[in-house]
Design an enzyme around this catalytic site. Structure first.
Site, PDB file in Angstrom:
ATOM      1  N   PRO A  53     -33.320  54.853 -23.081  1.00  0.00           N
ATOM      2  CA  PRO A  53     -32.278  53.872 -22.744  1.00  0.00           C
ATOM      3  C   PRO A  53     -30.907  54.264 -23.300  1.00  0.00           C
ATOM      4  O   PRO A  53     -29.896  53.708 -22.895  1.00  0.00           O
ATOM      5  CB  PRO A  53     -32.773  52.575 -23.401  1.00  0.00           C
ATOM      6  CG  PRO A  53     -34.204  52.797 -23.725  1.00  0.00           C
ATOM      7  CD  PRO A  53     -34.376  54.264 -23.918  1.00  0.00           C
ATOM      8  N   GLU A 109     -40.918  53.661 -30.756  1.00  0.00           N
ATOM      9  CA  GLU A 109     -39.521  53.269 -30.969  1.00  0.00           C
ATOM     10  C   GLU A 109     -38.558  54.368 -30.559  1.00  0.00           C
ATOM     11  O   GLU A 109     -37.389  54.116 -30.303  1.00  0.00           O
ATOM     12  CB  GLU A 109     -39.289  52.927 -32.447  1.00  0.00           C
ATOM     13  CG  GLU A 109     -39.855  51.589 -32.870  1.00  0.00           C
ATOM     14  CD  GLU A 109     -39.307  50.426 -32.043  1.00  0.00           C
ATOM     15  OE1 GLU A 109     -40.135  49.711 -31.434  1.00  0.00           O
ATOM     16  OE2 GLU A 109     -38.093  50.242 -32.009  1.00  0.00           O
ATOM     17  N   ARG A 155     -35.703  63.748  -3.119  1.00  0.00           N
ATOM     18  CA  ARG A 155     -35.114  63.473  -1.811  1.00  0.00           C
ATOM     19  C   ARG A 155     -33.978  64.443  -1.497  1.00  0.00           C
ATOM     20  O   ARG A 155     -33.632  64.644  -0.338  1.00  0.00           O
ATOM     21  CB  ARG A 155     -34.577  62.037  -1.764  1.00  0.00           C
ATOM     22  CG  ARG A 155     -35.654  60.998  -2.050  1.00  0.00           C
ATOM     23  CD  ARG A 155     -35.125  59.588  -2.066  1.00  0.00           C
ATOM     24  NE  ARG A 155     -34.838  59.094  -0.742  1.00  0.00           N
ATOM     25  CZ  ARG A 155     -33.637  58.954  -0.215  1.00  0.00           C
ATOM     26  NH1 ARG A 155     -32.575  59.240  -0.946  1.00  0.00           N
ATOM     27  NH2 ARG A 155     -33.472  58.533   0.994  1.00  0.00           N
ATOM     28  N   ASP A 194     -28.302  56.718   3.086  1.00  0.00           N
ATOM     29  CA  ASP A 194     -28.860  55.720   2.190  1.00  0.00           C
ATOM     30  C   ASP A 194     -27.823  55.241   1.180  1.00  0.00           C
ATOM     31  O   ASP A 194     -26.793  55.855   0.989  1.00  0.00           O
ATOM     32  CB  ASP A 194     -30.080  56.283   1.445  1.00  0.00           C
ATOM     33  CG  ASP A 194     -31.308  56.303   2.341  1.00  0.00           C
ATOM     34  OD1 ASP A 194     -31.383  55.457   3.249  1.00  0.00           O
ATOM     35  OD2 ASP A 194     -32.174  57.156   2.131  1.00  0.00           O
TER      36      ASP A 194
HETATM   37  C1  4GS Z   1     -36.196  54.329 -20.704  1.00  0.00           C
HETATM   38  C2  4GS Z   1     -35.142  53.939 -19.880  1.00  0.00           C
HETATM   39  C3  4GS Z   1     -36.973  53.469 -21.623  1.00  0.00           C
HETATM   40  C4  4GS Z   1     -37.897  53.200 -24.738  1.00  0.00           C
HETATM   41  C5  4GS Z   1     -39.945  54.090 -23.616  1.00  0.00           C
HETATM   42  C6  4GS Z   1     -38.763  52.535 -25.783  1.00  0.00           C
HETATM   43  C7  4GS Z   1     -40.763  53.422 -24.710  1.00  0.00           C
HETATM   44  C8  4GS Z   1     -38.645  53.367 -23.433  1.00  0.00           C
HETATM   45  N1  4GS Z   1     -36.381  55.624 -20.502  1.00  0.00           N
HETATM   46  N2  4GS Z   1     -34.728  55.018 -19.229  1.00  0.00           N
HETATM   47  N3  4GS Z   1     -39.993  53.279 -25.948  1.00  0.00           N
HETATM   48  N4  4GS Z   1     -34.581  52.733 -19.755  1.00  0.00           N
HETATM   49  N5  4GS Z   1     -37.831  54.097 -22.480  1.00  0.00           N
HETATM   50  O1  4GS Z   1     -36.827  52.260 -21.607  1.00  0.00           O
HETATM   51  O2  4GS Z   1     -35.475  56.036 -19.600  1.00  0.00           O
END
Ligand code: 4GS
Length: 226
Positions: A86, A113, A151, A166
């Protein structure tokens, strides 16, 4: 293109790569996908690859050693190593198009984590997020990235012009689609689509796409090139 997926759950990927377009692309030899289980690179006999975070806090962290060895087991000169998390830059159509030209992608899925920062600093070329939310398991993110990227590999999509039409390819949404029947539960197909005037149809589709983009995602129109 060759893709290596490094994760704790290689079995997670069985379904998505075994159906539809991804299966066809794999069967046609356009992409090869291999799996590496990070656990195979544990240094203890229990296969343990996580530990408590230094400094305290909840959850567990993937240890640097097993991740480094897993990456190095498949890394080559031409490899691009991507960590999915994330905290990465957000995946877009243009990023997918760019990645589709790579020869060898190594995708490291996030677990627990997170991953010890030192192995990320040492081994990762790019950190990518599929969106602003947290998954329970980074394997999903690898599936999304691969699906959206293939794609753009020539030969994967039967109608290459569809890739351009698209959503997002032109910075706006795709236009609405209609098919038979002409009347469904009292609702008619827009007249213009039945008339066969291609220029009119094109104009209508552009207007519809733009109107919805403005309503739902005005941020997309800020970088407008139409
Ligand atoms: C993401 C996301 C994600 C993070 C995996 C916490 C488990 C998690 N990965 N883009 N640990 N959004 N990974 O949420 O790529």
């Amino acid at each position: 293109m060759e893709i290596e997926i490094l994760s704790l759950f290689p079995e997670y990927f069985r379904g998505p790569f075994d159906v539809s377009m991804l299966k066809r692309a794999i069967d046609a030899g356009l992409i090869t996908i291999r799996h590496t289980n990070i656990r195979d690179f544990a240094e203890n006999k229990h296969g343990r690859v996580d530990d408590r975070p230094f400094g305290g806090g909840p959850g567990m962290v993937l240890c640097p050693g097993p991740v480094a060895r897993a990456i190095r087991s498949c890394r080559r000169n031409e490899s691009k190593v991507i960590f999915l998390s994330p905290q990465g830059s957000k995946l877009t159509a243009s990023k997918c198009e760019e990645l589709a030209t790579e020869k060898h992608l190594i995708l490291l899925c996030g677990h627990y984590e997170g991953v010890d920062q030192r192995v990320l600093d040492a081994e990762i070329d790019e950190e990518i997020s599929i969106g602003d939310y947290v998954l329970t398991n980074g394997c999903v993110a690898a599936i999304v990235l691969i699906d959206a990227m293939v794609r753009f590999i020539p030969g994967v999509i039967g109608h290459p012009e569809a890739v351009q039409e698209d959503s997002f390819q032109e910075g706006i949404f795709d236009s609405p689609h209609y098919t038979r029947p002409e009347i469904f539960e009292g609702m008619k197909v827009p007249e213009v689509l039945l008339g066969g005037h291609h220029a009119e149809i094109e104009k209508w589709r552009k207007a519809k796409a733009k109107e919805k983009t403005r309503r739902v995602r005005p941020d997309l129109l800020l970088g407008e090139k139409l």
